[in-house]
Design a protein around this motif. Structure first.
Motif, mmCIF file in Angstrom:
data_model
loop_
_atom_site.group_PDB
_atom_site.id
_atom_site.type_symbol
_atom_site.label_atom_id
_atom_site.label_comp_id
_atom_site.label_asym_id
_atom_site.label_seq_id
_atom_site.Cartn_x
_atom_site.Cartn_y
_atom_site.Cartn_z
ATOM 1 N N PHE A 80 0.837 -1.188 0.000
ATOM 2 C CA PHE A 80 0.000 0.000 0.000
ATOM 3 C C PHE A 80 0.883 1.253 0.000
ATOM 4 N N ASP A 81 0.344 2.323 -0.549
ATOM 5 C CA ASP A 81 0.978 3.635 -0.471
ATOM 6 C C ASP A 81 -0.036 4.598 0.148
ATOM 7 N N LEU A 82 -0.105 4.583 1.480
ATOM 8 C CA LEU A 82 -1.097 5.355 2.212
ATOM 9 C C LEU A 82 -0.506 6.622 2.821
ATOM 10 N N HIS A 83 0.592 7.111 2.286
ATOM 11 C CA HIS A 83 1.206 8.310 2.846
ATOM 12 C C HIS A 83 0.289 9.529 2.711
ATOM 13 N N THR A 84 -0.384 9.657 1.566
ATOM 14 C CA THR A 84 -1.289 10.790 1.382
ATOM 15 C C THR A 84 -2.464 10.720 2.346
ATOM 16 N N CYS A 85 -3.045 9.523 2.501
ATOM 17 C CA CYS A 85 -4.154 9.354 3.445
ATOM 18 C C CYS A 85 -3.688 9.567 4.883
ATOM 19 N N HIS A 86 -2.452 9.184 5.174
ATOM 20 C CA HIS A 86 -1.916 9.394 6.515
ATOM 21 C C HIS A 86 -1.781 10.882 6.822
ATOM 22 N N GLU A 87 -1.320 11.643 5.864
ATOM 23 C CA GLU A 87 -1.218 13.089 6.060
ATOM 24 C C GLU A 87 -2.605 13.721 6.223
ATOM 25 N N SER A 88 -3.577 13.260 5.460
ATOM 26 C CA SER A 88 -4.941 13.783 5.602
ATOM 27 C C SER A 88 -5.506 13.459 6.979
ATOM 28 N N PHE A 89 -5.180 12.280 7.493
ATOM 29 C CA PHE A 89 -5.662 11.897 8.828
ATOM 30 C C PHE A 89 -5.034 12.786 9.903
ATOM 31 N N LEU A 90 -3.742 13.064 9.771
ATOM 32 C CA LEU A 90 -3.075 13.892 10.770
ATOM 33 C C LEU A 90 -3.598 15.324 10.762
ATOM 34 N N ASN A 91 -4.136 15.784 9.639
ATOM 35 C CA ASN A 91 -4.677 17.143 9.549
ATOM 36 C C ASN A 91 -6.110 17.244 10.044
ATOM 37 N N LEU A 92 -6.723 16.119 10.419
ATOM 38 C CA LEU A 92 -8.085 16.165 10.952
ATOM 39 C C LEU A 92 -8.074 16.781 12.346
ATOM 40 N N PRO A 93 -9.090 17.536 12.707
ATOM 41 C CA PRO A 93 -9.163 18.075 14.075
ATOM 42 C C PRO A 93 -9.317 16.952 15.103
ATOM 43 N N ASN A 94 -8.558 17.063 16.208
ATOM 44 C CA ASN A 94 -8.619 16.111 17.331
ATOM 45 C C ASN A 94 -8.134 14.717 16.949
ATOM 46 N N ALA A 95 -7.409 14.573 15.855
ATOM 47 C CA ALA A 95 -6.893 13.259 15.464
ATOM 48 C C ALA A 95 -5.628 12.954 16.246
ATOM 49 N N LYS A 96 -5.408 11.676 16.560
ATOM 50 C CA LYS A 96 -4.217 11.251 17.282
ATOM 51 C C LYS A 96 -2.999 11.348 16.375
ATOM 52 N N ARG A 97 -1.860 11.670 16.962
ATOM 53 C CA ARG A 97 -0.610 11.790 16.201
ATOM 54 C C ARG A 97 0.005 10.407 16.050
ATOM 55 N N LEU A 98 -0.480 9.662 15.089
ATOM 56 C CA LEU A 98 -0.012 8.305 14.845
ATOM 57 C C LEU A 98 1.131 8.325 13.836
ATOM 58 N N SER A 99 2.116 7.482 14.072
ATOM 59 C CA SER A 99 3.157 7.290 13.075
ATOM 60 C C SER A 99 2.604 6.487 11.897
ATOM 61 N N TYR A 100 3.388 6.401 10.830
ATOM 62 C CA TYR A 100 2.898 5.683 9.646
ATOM 63 C C TYR A 100 2.698 4.192 9.936
ATOM 64 N N LEU A 101 3.583 3.611 10.742
ATOM 65 C CA LEU A 101 3.415 2.204 11.116
ATOM 66 C C LEU A 101 2.158 1.998 11.941
ATOM 67 N N GLN A 102 1.910 2.892 12.903
ATOM 68 C CA GLN A 102 0.688 2.787 13.701
ATOM 69 C C GLN A 102 -0.548 2.994 12.837
ATOM 70 N N TYR A 103 -0.445 3.899 11.882
ATOM 71 C CA TYR A 103 -1.584 4.155 10.994
ATOM 72 C C TYR A 103 -1.907 2.938 10.147
ATOM 73 N N LEU A 104 -0.903 2.184 9.720
ATOM 74 C CA LEU A 104 -1.155 0.974 8.936
ATOM 75 C C LEU A 104 -1.936 -0.060 9.737
ATOM 76 N N ASP A 105 -1.776 -0.061 11.052
ATOM 77 C CA ASP A 105 -2.515 -0.999 11.899
ATOM 78 C C ASP A 105 -3.912 -0.508 12.237
ATOM 79 N N LEU A 106 -4.138 0.807 12.233
ATOM 80 C CA LEU A 106 -5.381 1.358 12.773
ATOM 81 C C LEU A 106 -6.201 2.139 11.759
ATOM 82 N N PHE A 107 -5.827 2.150 10.478
ATOM 83 C CA PHE A 107 -6.565 3.011 9.545
ATOM 84 C C PHE A 107 -7.988 2.517 9.301
ATOM 85 N N ASP A 108 -8.283 1.237 9.580
ATOM 86 C CA ASP A 108 -9.646 0.727 9.422
ATOM 87 C C ASP A 108 -10.363 0.579 10.751
ATOM 88 N N ASN A 109 -9.789 1.098 11.830
ATOM 89 C CA ASN A 109 -10.421 1.058 13.147
ATOM 90 C C ASN A 109 -10.960 2.449 13.441
#
Length: 501
Positions: free
Chosen positions: A137-166
């Motif tokens: 997967f190449d979810l770097h763009t989606c990861h950046e969009s998630f980090l820009n959401l208000p009140n979103a947790k500051r997850l690293s890319y590895l953590q985001y790969l585990d939790l992007f569907d949770n």
């Protein structure tokens, strides 16, 4: 010339079927060639569907043009009709003298890369470098969009790969009230769109539209029954509900408090007042109080429809992520591997990837070498083992696992294992266990780290000898005295003869 068009369509269908059969019979050597073959087959299938529709329309003969042409050939002079059609052909080619003639015999024939292909090969431009032709997967763009959401947790890319569907609040997701924003709606839509696009690009021969339709149908049933996790209708009747004996839960803030006194002190806070006002406004806009009495199948307001749209995209992300769990796991392993590499090793890996891709695209210079193996062009002076992509593994990984150390095993027929890891693993494999059974050894768990046949037979004879000795001296029979002490039979009779019992 409807009959000629009909004949051409039949020939085209047969050539397409033969082209698909030729490609299926040739097993690709790497993932790039496999994707190229699958996408070509998919385009052939689409062309078969299109040509079959045209052929079916000719057979239906809605305007009776085919029947008229058959009647003209059957009732009139055949030679007159032949010369008439021949004149039309000559007239067409006189007006378009440079019009190329399509040769169906060579159109769908598999060609080498240097010859060019009938169908454009866009697999190289279909994937990014991070995706590696659909392996990751190449979810770097989606990861950046998630980090820009208000009140979103500051997850690293590895953590985001585990939790992007949770999407559960507290586990990487946002609260329900925080999801009702246009920014979050766009984010979850982009994530679902990327996963769907990735599945279409990596699985061109599957019916992805049918899979998505099944996901949407499953979501519709869950939504109608009000069983979608995190999106159930709020009661609005009671703001506070006790989750334990002393704990108090505040639905406005979606938070639990230890006791009622802490909860009462929380009611005067600005955060609670703002959350209660937002929830009250949301209930008034969505009309949830009235819809609760009508049931989940009652009329839905605009706010509830927005919640449904967001929940539908979340459900699609969960299903797509579950369907591509292998690619997800490989992506995590690849990210961890790259994090452990130096900048020089990363650059060297990219250079090897681009050089191998350029060599495949350019092809060999002469026709005799067109079928040359890709392994002949690999630069491997250290004779390193090859990875999944047919390229040598990094030298640091070779040294880390000690793959340069040889471990022979006489029980396995003098087979040599490269590296300590493979050597330790082979004691539980079928080859080593079969070698022990050929020596008459049944308890293989006691013979770990033993590779010599003489050593294994001596140890087995010693074990069997000790078992026979224990059986002969009666140590296997246990006796119990008057005080309840358990001892072997021989010791019991010895003590009894001495009068110690």
């Amino acid at each position: 010339m409807i009959l000629e068009e009909q004949r051409f369509l039949h020939e085209d269908l047969e050539r397409l079927e033969q082209g698909i059969a030729d490609r299926i019979g040739d097993e690709p050597k790497n993932i790039r060639d496999r994707l190229t073959r699958d996408h070509q087959i998919s385009q052939f299938l689409d062309r078969i569907s299109s040509q079959s529709s045209k052929l079916l329309a000719i057979y239906n003969d809605a305007d009776n043009s085919r029947s008229k042409e058959i009647q003209q050939i059957g009732t009139g002079d055949p030679m007159e009709e032949f010369y008439k059609q021949l004149g039309e052909v000559k007239n067409f080619h006189s007006r378009y003298p440079n019009e190329p003639v399509e040769n169906l015999e060579r159109a769908y024939k598999p060609k080498k890369t240097s010859e060019g292909d009938f169908i454009s090969n866009n697999v190289d431009s279909m994937f990014t470098g991070e995706e590696a032709f659909g392996r990751f997967f190449d979810l770097h763009t989606c990861h950046e969009s998630f980090l820009n959401l208000p009140n979103a947790k500051r997850l690293s890319y590895l953590q985001y790969l585990d939790l992007f569907d949770n999407f559960t609040a507290g586990a990487g997701g946002l609260k329900r009230s925080e999801k009702l924003t246009n920014q979050y709606f766009r984010y979850v839509g982009e994530l679902a769109q990327y996963l769907e696009s990735f599945m279409r690009r990596t699985r061109p021969l599957e019916n992805i539209d049918k899979v998505i339709a099944e996901f949407d149908k499953e979501f519709g049933v869950s939504w109608e029954s009000d069983s979608v996790e995190g999106w159930k209708l709020e009661s609005g009747a009671s703001i506070v509900q006790a989750s334990t004996a002393d704990a108090v839960y505040c639905e406005d803030c979606e938070k639990e408090f230890k006791n009622e006194n802490v909860y009462k002190g929380h009611l005067n806070g600005k955060k609670h007042i703002r959350a209660a006002a937002d929830r009250k406004k949301r209930i008034e806009e969505s009309g949830e109080a009235s819809s609760t009495s009508q049931g989940p199948r009652g009329g839905e307001s605009a706010a509830r429809l927005k919640e449904r749209a967001i929940a539908e995209r979340e459900h699609r992300v969960k299903k797509l992520a579950a369907a591509m769990s292998t690619e997800r796991g490989d992506t995590r392993v690849n990210v961890e591997r790259k994090q452990g590499m130096t900048e020089r090793e990363r650059q060297q890996e990219l250079d090897n990837l681009y050089s191998s891709t350029a060599a495949v695209v350019q092809g060999p210079e002469n026709e005799e070498g067109e079928e040359g193996d890709d392994d002949d062009r690999i630069y491997n002076p250290l004779k390193l083992p090859l990875a999944w992509d047919g390229k040598p593994i990094p030298f640091w990984l070779y040294k880390l696992h000690g793959l340069g150390v040889e471990f022979p095993c006489e029980i396995c027929g003098n087979f040599v294992y490269m590296g300590r890891r493979a050597f330790d693993k082979h004691f539980n494999e079928a080859r080593h266990i079969y070698g022990l059974k050929c020596l008459g050894i049944t308890n293989t768990a006691l013979f770990r780290d033993i590779t010599a046949i003489d050593e294994a037979t001596r140890l087995w004879e010693k074990i069997q000898k000790e078992k026979r000795k224990d059986k002969d001296d009666g140590s296997l029979v246990q006796m119990e005295d008057a005080e309840g002490n358990v001892m072997p039979e021989k010791v019991y009779y010895d003590l009894q003869k001495q009068g110690l019992l």
